[in-house]
Write a protein that holds these residues in place. Structure first.
Motif, mmCIF file in Angstrom:
data_model
loop_
_atom_site.group_PDB
_atom_site.id
_atom_site.type_symbol
_atom_site.label_atom_id
_atom_site.label_comp_id
_atom_site.label_asym_id
_atom_site.label_seq_id
_atom_site.Cartn_x
_atom_site.Cartn_y
_atom_site.Cartn_z
ATOM 1 N N LEU A 1 0.830 -1.210 0.000
ATOM 2 C CA LEU A 1 0.000 0.000 0.000
ATOM 3 C C LEU A 1 0.862 1.256 0.000
ATOM 4 C CD1 LEU A 1 -2.784 -1.032 2.547
ATOM 5 C CD2 LEU A 1 -3.008 -0.806 0.069
ATOM 6 N N LEU A 2 2.020 1.183 0.659
ATOM 7 C CA LEU A 2 2.930 2.326 0.692
ATOM 8 C C LEU A 2 3.375 2.721 -0.712
ATOM 9 C CD1 LEU A 2 4.515 4.263 2.580
ATOM 10 C CD2 LEU A 2 6.380 2.596 2.546
ATOM 11 N N GLY A 3 3.493 1.742 -1.587
ATOM 12 C CA GLY A 3 3.858 1.999 -2.974
ATOM 13 C C GLY A 3 2.644 2.131 -3.867
ATOM 14 N N LEU A 4 1.502 2.432 -3.265
ATOM 15 C CA LEU A 4 0.232 2.603 -3.998
ATOM 16 C C LEU A 4 -0.172 1.343 -4.754
ATOM 17 C CD1 LEU A 4 0.844 6.196 -5.439
ATOM 18 C CD2 LEU A 4 -0.270 5.549 -3.293
ATOM 19 N N GLY A 5 0.212 0.201 -4.222
ATOM 20 C CA GLY A 5 -0.176 -1.069 -4.830
ATOM 21 C C GLY A 5 0.673 -1.428 -6.029
ATOM 22 N N ILE A 6 0.557 -0.660 -7.090
ATOM 23 C CA ILE A 6 1.252 -0.951 -8.341
ATOM 24 C C ILE A 6 2.766 -0.931 -8.151
ATOM 25 C CG2 ILE A 6 1.670 -0.159 -10.697
ATOM 26 C CD1 ILE A 6 -1.149 0.983 -10.704
ATOM 27 N N PHE A 7 3.275 0.119 -7.519
ATOM 28 C CA PHE A 7 4.712 0.264 -7.353
ATOM 29 C C PHE A 7 5.224 -0.393 -6.066
ATOM 30 C CE2 PHE A 7 3.303 4.061 -9.737
ATOM 31 C CZ PHE A 7 3.960 3.803 -10.930
ATOM 32 N N GLY A 8 4.317 -0.812 -5.206
ATOM 33 C CA GLY A 8 4.730 -1.427 -3.953
ATOM 34 C C GLY A 8 4.768 -2.930 -3.990
ATOM 35 N N PHE A 9 4.064 -3.538 -4.960
ATOM 36 C CA PHE A 9 3.934 -4.998 -4.983
ATOM 37 C C PHE A 9 5.278 -5.706 -5.095
ATOM 38 C CE2 PHE A 9 3.648 -8.947 -7.403
ATOM 39 C CZ PHE A 9 2.783 -9.685 -6.602
ATOM 40 N N MET A 10 6.081 -5.362 -6.096
ATOM 41 C CA MET A 10 7.341 -6.070 -6.317
ATOM 42 C C MET A 10 8.348 -5.862 -5.190
ATOM 43 S SD MET A 10 7.437 -8.128 -8.885
ATOM 44 C CE MET A 10 9.182 -8.316 -9.261
ATOM 45 N N PRO A 11 8.639 -4.608 -4.781
ATOM 46 C CA PRO A 11 9.612 -4.453 -3.677
ATOM 47 C C PRO A 11 9.126 -5.062 -2.368
ATOM 48 C CG PRO A 11 8.619 -2.336 -4.250
ATOM 49 C CD PRO A 11 8.237 -3.299 -5.327
ATOM 50 N N ALA A 12 7.809 -5.031 -2.112
ATOM 51 C CA ALA A 12 7.281 -5.650 -0.896
ATOM 52 C C ALA A 12 7.413 -7.168 -0.962
ATOM 53 C CB ALA A 12 5.816 -5.256 -0.698
ATOM 54 N N THR A 13 7.192 -7.736 -2.135
ATOM 55 C CA THR A 13 7.306 -9.187 -2.298
ATOM 56 C C THR A 13 8.755 -9.634 -2.178
ATOM 57 O OG1 THR A 13 5.366 -9.172 -3.766
ATOM 58 C CG2 THR A 13 6.759 -11.133 -3.805
ATOM 59 N N VAL A 14 9.671 -8.880 -2.781
ATOM 60 C CA VAL A 14 11.099 -9.177 -2.652
ATOM 61 C C VAL A 14 11.519 -9.119 -1.183
ATOM 62 C CG1 VAL A 14 13.406 -8.247 -3.097
ATOM 63 C CG2 VAL A 14 11.773 -8.494 -4.975
#
Length: 207
Positions: A32-45
């Motif tokens: 959510l911090l990355g507005l979903g679109i930009f947060g998904f990959m770094p959060a998953t990593v």
């Protein structure tokens, strides 16, 4: 106090459940911090990096701090990989849709080839995150290693897929687990068998 037998198993299981719930909350927060679109990959990593630490037995003083540090460090590169995989996936998908509606023999052959390519793409995606957090490689070699390890350690890749199917069925029948473990349990399954692949490769190289 030392725990033995069944009590030790119960305690360790409870500890892992608490860890996974917390890790799942961190993943949702940073996505959510990355507005979903930009947060998904770094959060998953970051989630995979945290799970790897726990799997190999390395204690993390603060899971939040560890997550945040990895999130900032990998934000740009992780999103770059995300865009790359998304574009490739869309191209493969569009090609499959295009070729499957044609009765031309050449297009039918191309359709089969694209299905095979999509399977290789899926194998690469499944193995990408464990490779990414375990090795320090160049951008191209992350994809190359994920592909080669996924094929060479096909039994582990199949276990990743099979385990994910079991977890999905579990969520289907126990939907209350979804908000608690929706991502972390899937990732644990993949990271566990990914790490197992790396250890098998290391043993083979030593021999």
């Amino acid at each position: 106090m030392q725990l033995n037998g069944a009590m030790k198993v119960v305690y360790q299981a409870g500890e892992w459940i608490i860890r996974l719930v917390y890790a799942n909350l961190l993943w949702m927060l940073f996505t959510l911090l990355g507005l979903g679109i930009f947060g998904f990959m770094p959060a998953t990593v970051s989630l995979f990096a945290l799970l790897r630490k726990w799997i190999i037995g390395n204690e993390v003083e603060s899971a939040f701090t560890f997550f945040w540090t990895n999130y900032r460090k990998e934000f740009l590169k992780a999103n770059l990989f995300g865009v790359m995989f998304l574009v490739i996936g869309l191209i493969i998908r569009l090609d499959i849709l295009f070729f499957q509606d044609s009765s031309n023999i050449v297009f039918q052959i191309l359709f089969v080839l694209m299905i095979c390519l999509s399977l290789l793409y899926f194998i690469t995606i499944v193995n990408f995150f464990p490779v990414y957090v375990h090795f320090d490689l160049s951008i191209f070699n992350y994809v190359k290693y994920a592909f080669l390890i996924g094929l060479s350690q096909l039994s582990s890749t199949l276990m990743m897929i099979f385990g994910s199917i079991i977890i999905f069925c579990l969520y289907w029948y126990v939907s209350g687990l979804i908000p608690l473990l929706c991502v972390s349990l899937f990732c644990l399954n993949i990271m566990w068998f990914g790490y197992r692949s790396f250890k098998k490769i290391e043993l083979e190289q030593q021999k």
